[in-house]
Design a protein around this motif. Structure first.
Motif, PDB file in Angstrom:
ATOM      1  N   ASN A   1       0.848  -1.506  -0.181  1.00 25.14           N
ATOM      2  CA  ASN A   1      -0.077   0.205   0.284  1.00 25.14           C
ATOM      3  C   ASN A   1       1.138   0.981   0.000  1.00 25.14           C
ATOM      4  OD1 ASN A   1      -1.357   1.943   0.681  1.00 25.14           O
ATOM      5  ND2 ASN A   1      -2.732   0.779   2.160  1.00 25.14           N
ATOM      6  N   GLN A   2       0.530   1.112  -1.336  1.00 22.82           N
ATOM      7  CA  GLN A   2       1.290   2.813  -1.389  1.00 22.82           C
ATOM      8  C   GLN A   2       1.417   4.211  -0.534  1.00 22.82           C
ATOM      9  OE1 GLN A   2       1.847   4.217  -5.038  1.00 22.82           O
ATOM     10  NE2 GLN A   2       4.244   5.212  -5.219  1.00 22.82           N
ATOM     11  N   ALA A   3       0.223   4.507  -0.033  1.00 24.22           N
ATOM     12  CA  ALA A   3      -0.500   5.606   0.512  1.00 24.22           C
ATOM     13  C   ALA A   3      -0.219   5.599   1.470  1.00 24.22           C
ATOM     14  CB  ALA A   3      -1.583   5.885  -0.238  1.00 24.22           C
ATOM     15  N   ALA A   4      -0.038   4.630   2.152  1.00 25.26           N
ATOM     16  CA  ALA A   4      -0.252   4.060   3.370  1.00 25.26           C
ATOM     17  C   ALA A   4       1.441   3.380   3.813  1.00 25.26           C
ATOM     18  CB  ALA A   4      -0.832   3.353   4.616  1.00 25.26           C
ATOM     19  N   SER A   5       2.215   3.009   2.880  1.00 25.82           N
ATOM     20  CA  SER A   5       3.847   3.140   3.287  1.00 25.82           C
ATOM     21  C   SER A   5       3.662   1.839   3.943  1.00 25.82           C
ATOM     22  CB  SER A   5       4.968   3.740   3.753  1.00 25.82           C
ATOM     23  OG  SER A   5       5.873   4.218   3.971  1.00 25.82           O
ATOM     24  N   GLN A   6       3.353   0.964   3.755  1.00 27.52           N
ATOM     25  CA  GLN A   6       3.285  -0.532   4.161  1.00 27.52           C
ATOM     26  C   GLN A   6       2.917  -1.687   3.333  1.00 27.52           C
ATOM     27  OE1 GLN A   6      -1.237   0.033   6.241  1.00 27.52           O
ATOM     28  NE2 GLN A   6       0.139   0.150   7.980  1.00 27.52           N
ATOM     29  N   VAL A   7       3.522  -2.923   4.048  1.00 28.40           N
ATOM     30  CA  VAL A   7       3.760  -3.462   3.243  1.00 28.40           C
ATOM     31  C   VAL A   7       2.543  -5.159   3.819  1.00 28.40           C
ATOM     32  CG1 VAL A   7       6.452  -3.656   1.431  1.00 28.40           C
ATOM     33  CG2 VAL A   7       5.677  -4.827   4.318  1.00 28.40           C
ATOM     34  N   TYR A   8       2.162  -6.117   3.139  1.00 22.39           N
ATOM     35  CA  TYR A   8       1.486  -6.962   3.918  1.00 22.39           C
ATOM     36  C   TYR A   8       1.738  -8.477   3.383  1.00 22.39           C
ATOM     37  CZ  TYR A   8      -3.148  -9.612   4.289  1.00 22.39           C
ATOM     38  OH  TYR A   8      -4.378  -9.923   3.960  1.00 22.39           O
TER      39      TYR A   8
ATOM     40  N   TRP B   1      -0.976  -5.978   7.923  1.00 19.95           N
ATOM     41  CA  TRP B   1      -0.009  -4.692   7.940  1.00 19.95           C
ATOM     42  C   TRP B   1       0.705  -4.124   8.760  1.00 19.95           C
ATOM     43  CZ3 TRP B   1      -0.490  -3.508   2.597  1.00 19.95           C
ATOM     44  CH2 TRP B   1      -1.957  -3.680   2.003  1.00 19.95           C
ATOM     45  N   LEU B   2       2.858  -4.510   7.568  1.00 20.59           N
ATOM     46  CA  LEU B   2       3.315  -3.669   8.491  1.00 20.59           C
ATOM     47  C   LEU B   2       3.965  -2.809   7.759  1.00 20.59           C
ATOM     48  CD1 LEU B   2       6.169  -5.807   9.392  1.00 20.59           C
ATOM     49  CD2 LEU B   2       4.711  -6.492   7.733  1.00 20.59           C
ATOM     50  N   SER B   3       4.756  -1.577   8.453  1.00 21.50           N
ATOM     51  CA  SER B   3       4.561  -0.356   8.316  1.00 21.50           C
ATOM     52  C   SER B   3       6.150  -0.931   7.271  1.00 21.50           C
ATOM     53  CB  SER B   3       5.604   0.372   8.885  1.00 21.50           C
ATOM     54  OG  SER B   3       6.634  -0.092   9.676  1.00 21.50           O
ATOM     55  N   LEU B   4       6.713  -0.544   5.443  1.00 23.41           N
ATOM     56  CA  LEU B   4       7.576  -0.334   5.235  1.00 23.41           C
ATOM     57  C   LEU B   4       8.629  -0.265   5.619  1.00 23.41           C
ATOM     58  CD1 LEU B   4       8.488  -1.137   1.976  1.00 23.41           C
ATOM     59  CD2 LEU B   4       8.056   1.409   1.885  1.00 23.41           C
ATOM     60  N   SER B   5       9.107   0.800   6.098  1.00 24.20           N
ATOM     61  CA  SER B   5       9.961   0.948   6.932  1.00 24.20           C
ATOM     62  C   SER B   5      10.409  -0.069   8.169  1.00 24.20           C
ATOM     63  CB  SER B   5       9.892   2.320   7.903  1.00 24.20           C
ATOM     64  OG  SER B   5       9.242   2.793   9.103  1.00 24.20           O
ATOM     65  N   LYS B   6       9.838  -1.062   8.305  1.00 24.14           N
ATOM     66  CA  LYS B   6      10.246  -1.657  10.078  1.00 24.14           C
ATOM     67  C   LYS B   6      10.408  -2.856   8.929  1.00 24.14           C
ATOM     68  CE  LYS B   6       8.427  -4.169  13.834  1.00 24.14           C
ATOM     69  NZ  LYS B   6       7.209  -4.736  14.977  1.00 24.14           N
ATOM     70  N   PHE B   7       9.710  -3.480   7.736  1.00 23.88           N
ATOM     71  CA  PHE B   7       9.832  -4.643   7.363  1.00 23.88           C
ATOM     72  C   PHE B   7      11.477  -3.861   6.222  1.00 23.88           C
ATOM     73  CE2 PHE B   7      10.408  -5.938   2.726  1.00 23.88           C
ATOM     74  CZ  PHE B   7       9.853  -7.693   2.694  1.00 23.88           C
ATOM     75  N   SER B   8      11.506  -3.128   5.986  1.00 25.77           N
ATOM     76  CA  SER B   8      12.840  -2.776   5.207  1.00 25.77           C
ATOM     77  C   SER B   8      14.177  -3.110   6.205  1.00 25.77           C
ATOM     78  CB  SER B   8      12.516  -1.704   4.897  1.00 25.77           C
ATOM     79  OG  SER B   8      11.746  -1.456   3.700  1.00 25.77           O
TER      80      SER B   8
END
Length: 678
Positions: free
Chosen positions: A641-648, A658-665
């Motif tokens: 989800n680009q708008a929320a900056s999240q990955v699934y 869903w979790l934050s893109l930054s934490k995943f990265s």
């Protein structure tokens, strides 16, 4: 004069008549082979028979076949008168010249050289000498002989010294046992055959004196009618040829000819490819049968031509086969055209089309490697001018740009036909803002102006479709709500970028519920495979039972996925991908950026990523195979989800979330280990 002498004179007179007759009937345009012995024409026999010293027995001169027979000189009137007076006086007195003359010694007649040909008219005796006394052998009736010397025996029996075709002198044969021939070619045997001249080394002769009417190679593969055959003294059989208009062509060695399918002639092997380009020609299964189809039903199809028949009527028939090797038909070759090998002949096909499919080659010519692919030119519009329907069934189009410059030969399956130069309609969900006040809004692609952009400047509109024109510009079909505004060149707009959102419906298996406390990598891989409709029959436990084992996670699975233990249990990306290849298209993409992982997900490809349990900070520890995190874990990345900056993710312990893109990265980038299922 004795009876034997009269018979000989009659024999020699017959030779003269046969020679004269043959000389007058030899076709002017016929071709003539030469003899291994002296090559005497029919006229030569006549000339030899009428020579001054001996009108029948002298060697014959070479006279052209179409020249008149030489004249025989008549006795003068005075000579004839004296002869007549002497004859009358003898008859009145009852005496003969012999009775009146004194006895004298009669000299033995001398042999006379001749050059004649004859056949034995019965089982003929062969004498050692010309006196007809000692029989040495016999010659079968019908045997052809060369007569080289005439001898009159003591009993006035005339014999000829004879030679066979091998050049061997056999002895002497009585003239009464021989039948004179017009020459070494013998008498013609009437036939009615159709044969094809297959040798490029055989000339066609005008006569039997060696005169060439048509040089070798000029009529190769042509079919003629054979009306007579000559069995020459040299052992060669010569065919007398006529064409379909009844014209005499000449004589040719029969060994250079081949019989075939009647007037169709012999089938000649070939290896070429030809395309059906003309209508109105029948297709036949066999010569002489009714047509079963026609060329219109096979138009633009390329076939392999295996045999050609150059028929007597000058039609060339092609025997064609399909790409399965099956015979299709016999068809007039005039309906076909050869082209670029298996690609066949090109034919006119003018239209506009837009590329849709990727990974189709761009070729400058047939038979060369591609210089580009459609992957770099998707949604590009070209003008197609020519089409090739290749032998393998593929259609190839010759594509040109707006300036009529040839671009490439491309598989037609990569295109979709368009209605015009604008190309095909490409649906979109673009949002754009108009950036020009003066640009034209077009009603159609014939450039009828609908309005200008003055009233729409700075506003956002929906581009529900667009067209990639052959001129290189993209035209948007713009709407304000449901109202159509017209076509506008995209150069006068800017895109309003939409946010990306994707979530793949990947199944989730809980590893503990399935009795797999140490099986996170295998469970995550099975989830990804099943999304791609692979390994559908496997349960998590059944799938993990096939996992490869090793003493290092860099080579296989360490420990057992079914029980917990104090040892380090895991399988890392490289051996996981190798195991996964048994079930689907699994690729190790370790080292990839997070953006690369997200691009794979956007393409619909789930990715198994190596992280930590609950995405907690990494707990590094040293083991015999290296330093690795003790809280190693694997999940399936399946949304963004680009708008929320999240990955699934689909987590074998915590489920889907869903979790934050930054934490995943942060967790992923510590090792960058990943496996994609495509």
């Amino acid at each position: 004069m004795r009876l034997t002498q009269i018979s000989v004179r009659l024999f020699e007179a017959a030779a003269i008549l046969m020679a004269i007759t043959a000389a007058g009937t030899t076709p002017v345009h016929a071709a003539s082979p030469t003899s291994q012995q002296a090559q005497s024409s029919v006229c030569e026999y006549a000339s030899a028979s009428s020579s001054a010293s001996d009108t029948t027995d002298q060697p014959q001169s070479s006279t052209p076949a179409d020249s008149p027979a030489p004249a025989v000189t008549a006795p003068s009137e005075k000579t004839q008168a004296k002869t007549d007076e002497a004859t009358v006086a003898q008859e009145a007195s009852g005496t003969t010249p012999v009775d009146e003359q004194p006895a004298t010694t009669v000299e033995a007649p001398q042999p006379t050289t001749v050059d004649l040909y004859a056949t034995a008219n019965k089982l003929a005796a062969v004498f050692a000498t010309g006196d007809s006394q000692a029989v040495t052998s016999h010659i079968a009736a019908g045997t052809m002989l060369h007569l080289i010397q005439k001898v009159t025996g003591s009993d006035d029996t005339v014999c000829y010294q004879v030679v066979n075709a091998a050049g061997k002198q056999l002895g002497y044969v009585a003239a009464t046992d021989l039948t004179l021939l017009p020459g070494p070619q013998g008498n013609p045997v009437t036939v009615s055959l159709y044969k094809t001249l297959i040798s490029a080394k055989a000339p066609i002769y005008a006569d039997f004196n060696g005169t060439i009417a048509i040089p070798a190679g000029q009529r190769t593969n042509k079919t003629y009618r054979v009306i007579a055959q000559y069995h020459h003294f040299n052992g060669t059989v010569y065919d007398q040829l006529v064409d379909h208009q009844g014209r005499q062509i000449g004589y040719v060695d029969d060994a250079a000819m081949r019989s075939g399918s009647g007037t169709a002639g012999a089938g000649l092997k070939t290896n070429q490819y030809a395309t059906v380009l003309k209508k109105g020609y029948n297709f036949y299964k066999r010569f002489g049968e009714r047509a079963y189809s026609n060329s219109q039903a096979h138009l633009y199809t390329t076939y392999k031509v295996k045999y050609l028949h150059n028929a007597f009527d000058d039609i060339t028939w092609a025997s064609i086969y399909d790409n399965r090797g099956l015979f299709v038909a016999l068809v007039d070759f005039a309906a076909l055209q050869t082209g670029s090998g298996t690609a066949g002949a090109g034919y006119s096909y003018v239209t506009y089309a837009t590329t849709l499919k990727v990974q189709r080659g761009y070729y400058r010519a047939f038979g060369v490697n591609p210089f580009d692919t459609t992957s770099h030119h998707v949604f590009t519009t070209y003008q197609l001018k020519y089409m090739h329907h290749a032998f393998n069934g593929t259609y190839y189009a010759s594509a040109y740009n707006a300036k009529s410059k040839f671009i490439a030969i491309i598989d037609f399956a990569a295109f979709r036909k368009a209605k015009g130069k604008q190309g095909i309609t490409i649906l979109s969900g673009l949002k754009v803002v108009i950036t020009s006040r003066t640009a034209g809004m077009w009603s159609d692609f014939n450039w009828r102006k609908k309005s200008t952009t003055a009233a729409y400047y700075g506003h956002q509109y929906a581009a529900k479709a667009y067209y990639n024109h052959i001129n290189g510009s993209t035209y948007l079909s713009l709407y304000s709500g449901s109202r159509w505004l017209g076509y506008l060149n995209r150069a006068f707009t800017r895109d309003v970028k939409a946010k990306v959102y994707i979530k793949l419906n990947v199944v989730n298996y809980n590893q503990y519920a399935n009795g797999l406390p140490e099986g996170c990598e295998g469970v995550s891989l099975l989830e990804a495979l099943k999304y791609k409709h692979k390994a559908l029959s496997y349960s998590p436990r059944g799938f993990l039972s096939t996992i490869p084992k090793a003493s290092s996670p860099y080579r296989g699975f360490v420990g057992s996925p079914f029980t917990s233990s104090n040892q380090y249990t895991a399988i890392f990306a490289a051996p996981l991908a190798q195991w996964g290849k048994r079930f689907g298209n699994v690729v190790n993409i370790s080292g990839s950026s997070v953006n690369t992982l997200l691009q794979e997900v956007l393409k619909g490809n789930p990715v198994v990523v190596y992280v930590t349990i609950h995405f907690a900070p990494l707990q590094w520890a040293k083991w015999p195979f290296g330093t690795v995190p003790n809280n190693n874990h694997a999940v399936t990345l399946c949304g963004y989800n680009q708008a929320a900056s999240q990955v699934y993710v689909s987590d074998p312990i915590d489920g889907r979330y869903w979790l934050s893109l930054s934490k995943f990265s942060a967790i992923y980038n510590a090792r960058k280990m990943a496996v994609v299922v495509r």
